[in-house]
Enzyme design. Structure first.
Site: not given
Ligand code: S3P
Length: 450
Positions: A335, A20
Site C-alpha cells: 500500500d 485493515s
C-alpha cells in the site's frame, strides 16, 4: 484539491484507526457470541461498508463516532451464526477487503447472498477468493471472475489445506474465515511472503482455535502456515484499533523529506508485517524512530517520531545506487509503493520497484497512475509490466493531476505537491481520500508550515 508547497511539517497528530484491522474487528465481533465494543474504529468509508453489510445480515451495530458496539451473531451452540438471510445485495462500495473477507464468511452460511461493489471494485479479480471457497464446498457465481458474486453458502464447509497462489492477506483471511465454518482444521500456507497477519492475531484475541508457525521446505524456502479449527465458536471481546500506519506513511514521508520537520504520530500500529515502509525510509537515512512500543489487543502500538532531512542539499540516501524493491518486500510494502515512488524522486539514486504486478489490480492500476502523475510533475520514470523505475533528484513541478478515484494515489501526490515548485491540483482527491483517511487534508494542513 489545490496544494501549495510546504516548508516543513511540525506537530503532534493521531491518525485514525487502522482500516485493515477495523474490518477484521467488525467481522469477528459479528461472528462472536455476545456484545463487543470496538474503540478507535476507522473513520474510512471502506470500514463503513463492512458495517453496513453486517447490518444487512441482521447484526445489531451501534456507532458513536469511533466507538462501535456490535451484538455478535455467534450461535449459542457450536460455531454457526444467527445471521438473517439478506433481502438485498450486500454493497461493498470501493472496499476489496470487505468483499474478499465477507466472501469467506458467507461461503460458510446456509443461504445464498450477493456481494456487489462500485465500478473499480467490480473490475478487480475475485477468483483468488472464489477458488478456495469452492474447494471448501460453497458455490460462487461471478461475472467472469468479477463482482457481483453470488455466494451459495454451505454449513459446515470442508476443511482444506490451501497454498495461496498470490501473496495476499485478503485471500489468506478469506480462507481462515471460511475455515471457522468448516468441519476440522483449515490450513493456509503462504510460500511467497508473510502478508499482514491481523486476522491470525485477532482470531487468537477472540479465543478462536488458531495456530500459526513457519516451516522450511526441502528447497530451503521458509513458508508461513496458519490454521484454524472450525465450528467451535468464540465469545465477544472488546477491541482497541491502533492508528493506521499506512495512513501515517504519507505524513511520515512528507516529514522525512522536508528539512526542519518534526512530527510525532501517536498510537500508531507497528505490526512487523506493516512496518517495511518505515524500515525502508530508515535504510535511506531518514530520522524516524519508534518510542513507547507496547502491545494493545495483540497488536504492537507506539509513537513514531520523524525528523526532516537535515539539509536541502543533502538527499536522504547520499548517492547510493537505485534502491531495488522486489520479492517478499513487495507484499509488506504494497500500500506504500505509490508514496515510496514519490520518495524515490527525491533521493540520489532513485528507486526501482519490480515483481509488483499486484499494483495493477488495486483501486486503480497503480503502476500506470503513479507513472502518469510523476511524469506530469517532471520526474523521469520508466514503466514496466511489473513495476517502475524512478530516477532520483528530480525537481518536481506543480501540475494538474488526476487521483483516478484512488485514495492512495491522491495522498501520495499530495505529498509530492508539498515538495514541488508551484501549485498542484489533484482532481477528485477530496472525494476519494474518504475511502481510507477522510481527515487527511485537514490533518496535513494542521501540521504544515509554509
Ligand atoms: C489488505 C490487504 C492488501 C492491501 C489492502 C488491505 C487487507 O491487499 O493492499 O489495502 O486488509 O487484508 P491484498 O490482500 O490484495 O494484497
Amino acid at each position: 484539491m489545490k496544494i501549495i508547497p510546504a516548508r516543513r511539517l511540525r506537530g503532534r497528530v493521531n491518525v485514525p484507526g487502522d482500516k485493515s484491522i477495523t474490518h477484521r474487528a467488525a467481522l469477528l465481533a459479528a461472528l462472536a457470541r455476545g456484545r463487543s465494543r470496538i474503540t478507535n474504529f476507522s473513520s474510512s468509508a471502506d470500514c463503513a461498508s463492512t458495517l453496513h453489510c453486517l447490518a444487512q445480515l441482521g447484526v445489531a451495530v451501534e456507532r458513536e463516532g469511533s466507538v462501535v458496539r456490535v451484538e455478535g451473531a455467534g450461535a449459542a451452540e457450536g460455531g454457526g451464526t444467527t445471521f438473517r438471510v439478506p433481502s438485498v445485495a450486500l454493497d461493498c462500495g470501493n472496499s476489496g477487503t470487505t468483499m474478499r473477507l465477507l466472501a469467506g464468511v458467507l461461503a460458510g452460511q446456509p443461504f445464498t447472498s450477493t456481494l456487489t461493489g462500485d465500478a473499480s471494485l467490480s473490475s478487480r479479480p475475485m477468483r483468488r477468493v472464489t477458488g478456495p471457497v469452492e474447494l471448501m464446498g460453497a458455490r460462487v457465481k461471478t461475472e467472469e471472475g468479477h463482482a457481483p458474486l453470488v455466494v451459495e453458502g454451505r454449513q459446515p464447509l470442508t476443511a482444506i489445506d490451501y497454498e495461496t497462489p498470490v501473496a495476499s492477506a485478503q485471500v489468506k483471511s478469506c480462507v481462515l474465515l471460511a475455515g471457522l465454518f468448516a468441519e476440522g482444521r483449515t490450513r493456509v500456507t503462504e510460500a511467497h511472503a508473510l502478508t499482514r497477519d491481523h486476522t491470525e492475531r485477532m482470531l487468537r484475541w477472540f479465543g478462536a482455535h488458531i495456530e500459526t508457525g513457519h516451516a522450511t521446505r526441502d528447497d530451503g524456502a521458509t513458508v508461513h502456515v496458519a490454521s484454524v479449527e472450525g465450528m467451535r465458536g468464540f465469545a465477544a471481546r472488546d477491541f482497541h484499533v491502533p492508528g493506521d500506519i499506512s495512513s501515517a506513511a504519507f505524513l511520515t514521508a512528507a516529514a522525512a523529506l522536508l528539512p526542519g520537520s518534526e512530527l510525532l504520530i501517536e498510537g500508531v500500529g507497528l505490526n512487523p508485517t506493516r512496518t517495511r515502509f518505515l524500515d525502508t525510509l530508515i535504510m535511506l537515512g531518514a530520522d524516524a524512530r519508534v518510542e513507547d512500543e507496547h502491545d494493545v489487543c495483540n497488536e504492537p502500538v507506539g509513537t513514531l517520531r520523524v525528523r526532516g532531512a537535515r539539509d536541502e542539499a543533502e538527499p536522504l540516501d547520499r548517492g547510493k545506487p537505485a534502491l531495488p524493491l522486489r520479492g517478499p518486500d513487495i507484499a509488506q510494502l504494497i500500500d506504500e509503493l505509490p508514496v515510496l515512488a514519490v520518495v524515490g524522486t527525491q533521493i540520489e539514486g532513485g528507486l526501482e520497484i519490480r515483481e509488483a504486478g499486484e499494483l495493477r489490480v488495486k483501486e486503480s492500476d497503480r503502476i500506470r497512475t503513479t507513472v502518469e502523475n510523476l511524469r506530469a510533475m517532471g520526474a523521469e520514470v520508466e514503466e514496466y509490466e511489473d513495476g517502475l523505475k524512478v530516477h532520483g533528484r528530480a525537481r518536481l513541478r506543480g501540475a494538474r493531476l488526476d487521483a483516478h478515484g484512488d485514495h492512495r494515489i491522491a495522498m501520495a501526490f499530495a505529498v509530492a505537491a508539498l515538495l514541488a515548485d508551484g501549485e498542484t491540483e489533484i482532481v477528485g482527491a477530496e472525494e476519494c481520500v474518504a475511502v481510507s483517511f477522510p481527515e487527511f487534508f485537514h490533518l496535513l494542513e494542521s501540521v504544515t508550515e509554509r
